[in-house]
Design a protein around this motif. Structure first.
Motif, mmCIF file in Angstrom:
data_model
loop_
_atom_site.group_PDB
_atom_site.id
_atom_site.type_symbol
_atom_site.label_atom_id
_atom_site.label_comp_id
_atom_site.label_asym_id
_atom_site.label_seq_id
_atom_site.Cartn_x
_atom_site.Cartn_y
_atom_site.Cartn_z
ATOM 1 N N THR A 150 10.524 -22.802 18.376
ATOM 2 C CA THR A 150 10.700 -21.363 18.467
ATOM 3 C C THR A 150 10.487 -20.716 17.104
ATOM 4 O O THR A 150 10.737 -21.323 16.065
ATOM 5 N N GLY A 151 10.004 -19.488 17.143
ATOM 6 C CA GLY A 151 9.864 -18.669 15.950
ATOM 7 C C GLY A 151 10.368 -17.277 16.266
ATOM 8 O O GLY A 151 11.008 -17.060 17.295
ATOM 9 N N ARG A 152 10.085 -16.337 15.420
ATOM 10 C CA ARG A 152 10.511 -14.964 15.667
ATOM 11 C C ARG A 152 9.714 -14.399 16.847
ATOM 12 O O ARG A 152 8.506 -14.170 16.748
ATOM 13 N N ASN A 153 10.416 -14.181 17.957
ATOM 14 C CA ASN A 153 9.792 -13.644 19.169
ATOM 15 C C ASN A 153 8.570 -14.466 19.601
ATOM 16 O O ASN A 153 7.581 -13.926 20.075
ATOM 17 N N LYS A 154 8.692 -15.782 19.445
ATOM 18 C CA LYS A 154 7.578 -16.663 19.785
ATOM 19 C C LYS A 154 8.122 -18.015 20.225
ATOM 20 O O LYS A 154 9.049 -18.553 19.614
ATOM 21 N N GLN B 90 -2.285 -20.736 27.505
ATOM 22 C CA GLN B 90 -1.981 -21.309 26.187
ATOM 23 C C GLN B 90 -0.497 -21.637 26.110
ATOM 24 O O GLN B 90 0.317 -21.076 26.849
ATOM 25 N N ASP B 91 -0.148 -22.551 25.219
ATOM 26 C CA ASP B 91 1.241 -23.010 25.105
ATOM 27 C C ASP B 91 2.067 -22.176 24.132
ATOM 28 O O ASP B 91 3.289 -22.344 24.079
ATOM 29 N N GLN B 92 1.437 -21.319 23.365
ATOM 30 C CA GLN B 92 2.179 -20.425 22.465
ATOM 31 C C GLN B 92 2.293 -19.054 23.116
ATOM 32 O O GLN B 92 1.282 -18.447 23.485
ATOM 33 N N MET B 93 3.530 -18.576 23.265
ATOM 34 C CA MET B 93 3.776 -17.334 23.976
ATOM 35 C C MET B 93 4.601 -16.378 23.138
ATOM 36 O O MET B 93 5.556 -16.783 22.472
ATOM 37 N N ALA B 94 4.223 -15.104 23.176
ATOM 38 C CA ALA B 94 4.951 -14.062 22.449
ATOM 39 C C ALA B 94 6.105 -13.586 23.316
ATOM 40 O O ALA B 94 6.024 -12.566 24.007
ATOM 41 N N LEU B 95 7.196 -14.344 23.299
ATOM 42 C CA LEU B 95 8.365 -14.046 24.110
ATOM 43 C C LEU B 95 9.623 -14.091 23.258
ATOM 44 O O LEU B 95 9.834 -15.038 22.491
ATOM 45 N N SER B 96 10.463 -13.080 23.407
ATOM 46 C CA SER B 96 11.763 -13.087 22.750
ATOM 47 C C SER B 96 12.815 -13.614 23.720
ATOM 48 O O SER B 96 12.561 -13.760 24.928
#
Length: 223
Positions: A203-207, A167-173
């Motif tokens: 980008t979002g918070r840790n995303k 998937q293209d959305q990743m939970a990464l900081s």
């Protein structure tokens, strides 16, 4: 202890061909556990007790380098297995697993897994196929980290991680990416700003979400 949903197991390619009775047996073997963010599931070097399946949340796989620093190897997403190598070599866990968020996991202990594989040998081949894919992925990751300048390295790692997670959305900081790439956090922040301005990511918070894969691939030198 909670039971895992058989419908979820049937969605996984590894178990999609199992008969309902076998799925029920597997569901009974899997032990479900809940972990809080930053809680350690197992540590590098501990005896490998079983194979893990992430049901919800994220898990970070971490490795200690020769200088005692912590390197982020991978962020595991929902419906993914990890640590399956201990099923075959009977050895210790090769990395530390830590909850990246509150998460729910299921564990298939080695003795139960071996009994299952003895009655369904095709599952062993599927596990081995998965391990082969991950070895190729690890080799690609090494290539990225040893032969790229900072911008190319970061763009390549984002594409590589998205491919691993499907998937293209990743939970990464930003700190996660610094730990994955060996770059300073300030460097990661600067490059992410450039990639965002180029319309490659948001980008979002840790995303982080890839919104223009061809453009990001071009910046990674993959055109």
């Amino acid at each position: 202890m909670a039971m895992i949903d058989q419908a979820l197991l049937q969605k996984l390619p590894l178990f999609s061909d199992l008969l309902p009775a076998d799925l029920a047996r597997l569901a009974a073997l899997l032990k479900v556990h809940n972990y809080h963010k930053h809680e350690v599931l197992f540590s590098e070097g501990e005896a490998g007790l079983g194979v893990w399946l992430l049901l919800s949340g994220t898990v970070k796989l971490l490795k200690t380098d020769s200088q005692g620093g912590e390197q982020l190897l991978k962020v595991v997403g929902p419906e993914q297995f990890f640590a399956e190598v201990v099923l075959f070599d009977g050895g210790n866990y090769p990395a530390t697993a830590m909850a990246g968020s509150d998460c729910t996991l299921a564990v298939l202990y080695n003795a139960d897994a071996r009994a299952l594989l003895s009655s369904h040998p095709e599952l062993a081949w599927r596990f081995l196929h998965t391990m082969g894919e991950r070895l190729r992925s690890a080799q690609e990751r090494v290539r990225i980290l040893t032969g790229s300048d900072a911008s190319v390295r970061l763009a390549s790692i984002l594409l590589h991680t998205a491919k691993e997670q499907g998937q293209d959305q990743m939970a990464l900081s930003k700190q996660d990416l610094a730990n994955m790439t060996g770059l300073a956090r300030e460097t990661v922040s600067r490059i992410l700003s450039v990639l965002k301005a180029e319309g490659c990511i948001v980008t979002g918070r840790n995303k982080i979400t890839i919104i223009n894969r061809p453009r990001l691939a071009g910046l990674a030198g993959n055109q």
